[in-house]
Design a protein around this motif. Structure first.
Motif, short mmCIF file in Angstrom:
data_model
loop_
_atom_site.label_atom_id
_atom_site.label_comp_id
_atom_site.label_asym_id
_atom_site.label_seq_id
_atom_site.Cartn_x
_atom_site.Cartn_y
_atom_site.Cartn_z
N ASP A 1 63.84 42.41 104.52
CA ASP A 1 63.43 41.96 103.60
C ASP A 1 61.84 42.68 103.48
OD1 ASP A 1 64.38 40.28 101.23
OD2 ASP A 1 62.90 38.76 101.74
N CYS B 1 58.70 36.92 103.29
CA CYS B 1 59.77 37.50 103.98
C CYS B 1 60.32 36.67 104.89
CB CYS B 1 59.57 38.69 104.67
SG CYS B 1 59.08 40.22 103.63
N LEU C 1 61.36 46.13 102.05
CA LEU C 1 61.44 46.43 100.85
C LEU C 1 60.30 46.62 100.34
CD1 LEU C 1 64.17 43.86 99.78
CD2 LEU C 1 64.55 46.31 100.01
#
Length: 166
Positions: free
Chosen positions: A36, A64, A39
């Motif tokens: 996460d 996250c 990203l």
């Protein structure tokens, strides 16, 4: 495997066990958080680290981690750096903390161009666990801090196959 002495309940375990096994357990359990985190645009992360915008980094890490871990279990420790080695691309090093049950772990999350690493600095125990403190016991604690079971593809040999949560 030695058990920590009763005289030092809040002490580091570094001299007693194989730290690599503990790092493997922690790394396997935070893979989804790291995925996460990856990203987020790398230039934004580097900018926040370079400008010491710790509040912004804390928000990114918190957002996250909140999907996978119980509140404030996995957190940013308000310190980060960009490591540059000659001839190597820069990597971001974040100081992190995992705290759940009787265990508190201070570690570094190293985000390179093509790799990610976990380096445990210190493990503190609030009280001595009933069982020996080994990677299997640590895996049970980390697993119990998760909101969802660890996906099978992320499991290390130390992680329990069933998900213990409390």
């Amino acid at each position: 495997m030695k058990r920590l002495s009763d005289r030092a309940p809040a002490t580091s375990f570094r001299g007693y066990v194989d730290v690599n096994a503990f790092e493997e357990v922690l790394a396997c359990n935070i893979k989804d958080v790291i995925a996460d985190f990856c990203l987020v645009d790398a230039e934004i992360i580097q900018s926040y680290v370079s400008n010491e915008l710790h509040g912004n980094m804390d928000e990114i890490v918190s957002s996250c981690a909140e999907l996978f871990f119980k509140g404030h279990t996995l957190s940013y420790a308000r310190s980060a750096a960009i490591s540059t080695a000659l001839g190597q691309p820069p990597c971001v090093v974040l100081d992190m903390e995992f705290a759940h049950d009787v265990v508190s772990v201070d570690f570094k999350l190293i985000l390179g161009e093509f790799s990610v690493g976990v380096h445990i600095n210190r493990v503190l125990l609030e009280e001595l666990p009933e069982a020996d403190f080994d990677p299997h016991f640590f895996a049970k604690i980390v697993t119990s801090a998760r909101l969802r079971p660890l996906p099978p593809r992320f499991r290390s040999p130390y992680c329990p196959t069933d998900s213990l949560r409390h």
